[in-house]
Design a protein around this motif. Structure first.
Motif, PDB file in Angstrom:
ATOM      1  N   GLN A 195      25.080 -19.789  61.343  1.00  0.00           N
ATOM      2  CA  GLN A 195      26.327 -19.085  61.043  1.00  0.00           C
ATOM      3  C   GLN A 195      26.364 -17.740  61.759  1.00  0.00           C
ATOM      4  O   GLN A 195      27.397 -17.357  62.333  1.00  0.00           O
ATOM      5  CB  GLN A 195      26.462 -18.885  59.532  1.00  0.00           C
ATOM      6  CG  GLN A 195      27.793 -18.273  59.110  1.00  0.00           C
ATOM      7  CD  GLN A 195      27.895 -18.124  57.597  1.00  0.00           C
ATOM      8  OE1 GLN A 195      27.014 -18.568  56.850  1.00  0.00           O
ATOM      9  NE2 GLN A 195      28.965 -17.493  57.133  1.00  0.00           N
ATOM     10  N   ALA A 196      25.237 -17.023  61.741  1.00  0.00           N
ATOM     11  CA  ALA A 196      25.172 -15.734  62.428  1.00  0.00           C
ATOM     12  C   ALA A 196      25.360 -15.906  63.930  1.00  0.00           C
ATOM     13  O   ALA A 196      26.055 -15.114  64.576  1.00  0.00           O
ATOM     14  CB  ALA A 196      23.833 -15.058  62.134  1.00  0.00           C
ATOM     15  N   VAL A 197      24.748 -16.940  64.494  1.00  0.00           N
ATOM     16  CA  VAL A 197      24.914 -17.204  65.927  1.00  0.00           C
ATOM     17  C   VAL A 197      26.386 -17.446  66.248  1.00  0.00           C
ATOM     18  O   VAL A 197      26.920 -16.931  67.240  1.00  0.00           O
ATOM     19  CB  VAL A 197      24.045 -18.406  66.354  1.00  0.00           C
ATOM     20  CG1 VAL A 197      24.444 -18.896  67.746  1.00  0.00           C
ATOM     21  CG2 VAL A 197      22.573 -18.023  66.347  1.00  0.00           C
ATOM     22  N   GLY A 198      27.075 -18.208  65.404  1.00  0.00           N
ATOM     23  CA  GLY A 198      28.498 -18.455  65.622  1.00  0.00           C
ATOM     24  C   GLY A 198      29.321 -17.183  65.570  1.00  0.00           C
ATOM     25  O   GLY A 198      30.255 -16.994  66.370  1.00  0.00           O
ATOM     26  N   MET A 199      28.981 -16.292  64.646  1.00  0.00           N
ATOM     27  CA  MET A 199      29.712 -15.025  64.539  1.00  0.00           C
ATOM     28  C   MET A 199      29.466 -14.145  65.757  1.00  0.00           C
ATOM     29  O   MET A 199      30.388 -13.487  66.262  1.00  0.00           O
ATOM     30  CB  MET A 199      29.308 -14.311  63.247  1.00  0.00           C
ATOM     31  CG  MET A 199      29.754 -15.044  61.987  1.00  0.00           C
ATOM     32  SD  MET A 199      29.115 -14.325  60.446  1.00  0.00           S
ATOM     33  CE  MET A 199      30.020 -12.768  60.395  1.00  0.00           C
ATOM     34  N   VAL A 206      30.268 -15.118  74.050  1.00  0.00           N
ATOM     35  CA  VAL A 206      29.150 -15.696  74.803  1.00  0.00           C
ATOM     36  C   VAL A 206      28.809 -17.062  74.223  1.00  0.00           C
ATOM     37  O   VAL A 206      29.308 -17.459  73.169  1.00  0.00           O
ATOM     38  CB  VAL A 206      27.908 -14.772  74.751  1.00  0.00           C
ATOM     39  CG1 VAL A 206      28.218 -13.430  75.391  1.00  0.00           C
ATOM     40  CG2 VAL A 206      27.434 -14.575  73.303  1.00  0.00           C
ATOM     41  N   GLY A 207      27.933 -17.791  74.920  1.00  0.00           N
ATOM     42  CA  GLY A 207      27.501 -19.095  74.456  1.00  0.00           C
ATOM     43  C   GLY A 207      26.441 -18.995  73.377  1.00  0.00           C
ATOM     44  O   GLY A 207      25.934 -17.908  73.063  1.00  0.00           O
ATOM     45  N   ALA A 208      26.078 -20.164  72.825  1.00  0.00           N
ATOM     46  CA  ALA A 208      25.130 -20.199  71.711  1.00  0.00           C
ATOM     47  C   ALA A 208      23.751 -19.684  72.109  1.00  0.00           C
ATOM     48  O   ALA A 208      23.109 -18.951  71.346  1.00  0.00           O
ATOM     49  CB  ALA A 208      25.024 -21.624  71.167  1.00  0.00           C
ATOM     50  N   ASP A 209      23.277 -20.044  73.299  1.00  0.00           N
ATOM     51  CA  ASP A 209      21.942 -19.604  73.718  1.00  0.00           C
ATOM     52  C   ASP A 209      21.887 -18.086  73.850  1.00  0.00           C
ATOM     53  O   ASP A 209      20.918 -17.445  73.422  1.00  0.00           O
ATOM     54  CB  ASP A 209      21.556 -20.258  75.048  1.00  0.00           C
ATOM     55  CG  ASP A 209      21.260 -21.742  74.905  1.00  0.00           C
ATOM     56  OD1 ASP A 209      21.095 -22.204  73.757  1.00  0.00           O
ATOM     57  OD2 ASP A 209      21.204 -22.435  75.932  1.00  0.00           O
ATOM     58  N   GLU A 210      22.933 -17.508  74.445  1.00  0.00           N
ATOM     59  CA  GLU A 210      22.976 -16.053  74.604  1.00  0.00           C
ATOM     60  C   GLU A 210      23.075 -15.365  73.246  1.00  0.00           C
ATOM     61  O   GLU A 210      22.426 -14.340  73.000  1.00  0.00           O
ATOM     62  CB  GLU A 210      24.162 -15.656  75.476  1.00  0.00           C
ATOM     63  CG  GLU A 210      24.403 -14.155  75.587  1.00  0.00           C
ATOM     64  CD  GLU A 210      23.303 -13.412  76.324  1.00  0.00           C
ATOM     65  OE1 GLU A 210      23.244 -12.171  76.200  1.00  0.00           O
ATOM     66  OE2 GLU A 210      22.492 -14.065  77.018  1.00  0.00           O
ATOM     67  N   ALA A 211      23.875 -15.927  72.345  1.00  0.00           N
ATOM     68  CA  ALA A 211      24.028 -15.330  71.017  1.00  0.00           C
ATOM     69  C   ALA A 211      22.704 -15.357  70.250  1.00  0.00           C
ATOM     70  O   ALA A 211      22.337 -14.377  69.590  1.00  0.00           O
ATOM     71  CB  ALA A 211      25.108 -16.070  70.233  1.00  0.00           C
ATOM     72  N   LEU A 212      21.984 -16.477  70.334  1.00  0.00           N
ATOM     73  CA  LEU A 212      20.687 -16.561  69.660  1.00  0.00           C
ATOM     74  C   LEU A 212      19.698 -15.579  70.277  1.00  0.00           C
ATOM     75  O   LEU A 212      18.918 -14.933  69.562  1.00  0.00           O
ATOM     76  CB  LEU A 212      20.141 -17.987  69.740  1.00  0.00           C
ATOM     77  CG  LEU A 212      18.771 -18.222  69.090  1.00  0.00           C
ATOM     78  CD1 LEU A 212      18.790 -17.863  67.610  1.00  0.00           C
ATOM     79  CD2 LEU A 212      18.327 -19.669  69.283  1.00  0.00           C
ATOM     80  N   ALA A 213      19.733 -15.437  71.600  1.00  0.00           N
ATOM     81  CA  ALA A 213      18.846 -14.479  72.267  1.00  0.00           C
ATOM     82  C   ALA A 213      19.156 -13.058  71.804  1.00  0.00           C
ATOM     83  O   ALA A 213      18.237 -12.250  71.584  1.00  0.00           O
ATOM     84  CB  ALA A 213      18.996 -14.593  73.782  1.00  0.00           C
TER      85      ALA A 213
END
Length: 243
Positions: A195-199, A206-213
């Protein structure tokens, strides 16, 4: 893990290891077994800590540990997205890092190696859990002094990993199973990270990988776990599109 009594290079030591494992698990419910086995690993092997993590969609989920130090190192690997645990999850092959101060380890996992050394850990052995076809998690062993495992010690470590794999199949998922709904709590924690990655994706475009990074970097910079950082994002205490 393919460990059989006939394969044992340590003779009667195999029976002793089996006895210690049996004693360690005696009276343990399914939810207690992973933690008990971490303690057994420390008793049987020349290591100072042990942790077990399950494979997740984006990061490993720490299930149990022999103590606070081992738990911190498991969380550190999840936060960094790097370390022996991640290599095992990607390849299904064991990692036996004899000395994290060695240049090869520093090149392979520069931040993890530095942080682990700072915590007093010199060697890490990470073993896959599951089958040859599917790796469902890792058993990570931590040692304060450099060095490897001899053939018998590796055999015992694989035995513990094999028993851990069997124990994982008995873990209760929800509250209908003997009132132990704690594993569903791990899944809920994982959902909070997603959920945090989506926010963050929405905030930064940005994309999911960048958000998680970005989430991992923020957690590491503030000496927090990824879950702690994610909970702040979900609760709107932390945004990534403002200074």
């Amino acid at each position: 893990m393919g460990v059989r009594p006939g394969d044992d290079p340590g003779g009667g030591e195999y029976e002793r290891a089996v006895g210690v494992i049996a004693a360690g698990l005696r009276g343990a419910g399914p939810a207690e077994a992973p933690g008990r086995l971490c303690a057994v690993a420390v008793e049987l092997l020349p290591v100072d800590g042990a942790s077990v993590s399950l494979r997740g969609d984006s990061m490993p989920l720490q299930l149990a540990a022999s103590g606070a130090g081992a738990a911190r190192l498991a969380q550190l690997q999840a936060t960094l997205g790097d370390g022996p645990c991640h290599h095992v999850l990607r390849t299904g092959a064991p990692v036996l890092a004899r000395d994290l101060a060695d240049g090869a380890c520093a090149d392979r996992w520069p931040v993890f190696a530095q942080q682990a050394l700072g915590s007093g850990v010199r060697a890490v052995y990470a073993l896959p859990l599951g089958s040859t076809a599917v790796c469902v998690g890792t058993l990570d062993l931590y040692r304060a002094s450099p060095g490897g495992l001899d053939a018998h010690q590796l055999h015992v470590a694989l035995l513990v990993a094999g028993v851990m794999t069997v124990a994982l199949t008995d873990l209760p998922y929800d509250a209908r199973d003997a009132g132990e709904g704690w594993l569903s709590g791990l899944a809920a924690d994982h959902d909070r990270v997603h959920q945090a990655v989506g926010m963050i994706m929405a905030q930064l475009g940005v994309g999911a990988d960048e958000a998680l990074a970005r989430l991992r970097g923020d957690a590491f910079a503030h000496d927090r776990t990824v879950l702690e950082a994610a909970l702040d994002v979900v609760a709107r205490r932390r945004r990534f599109d403002t200074p």
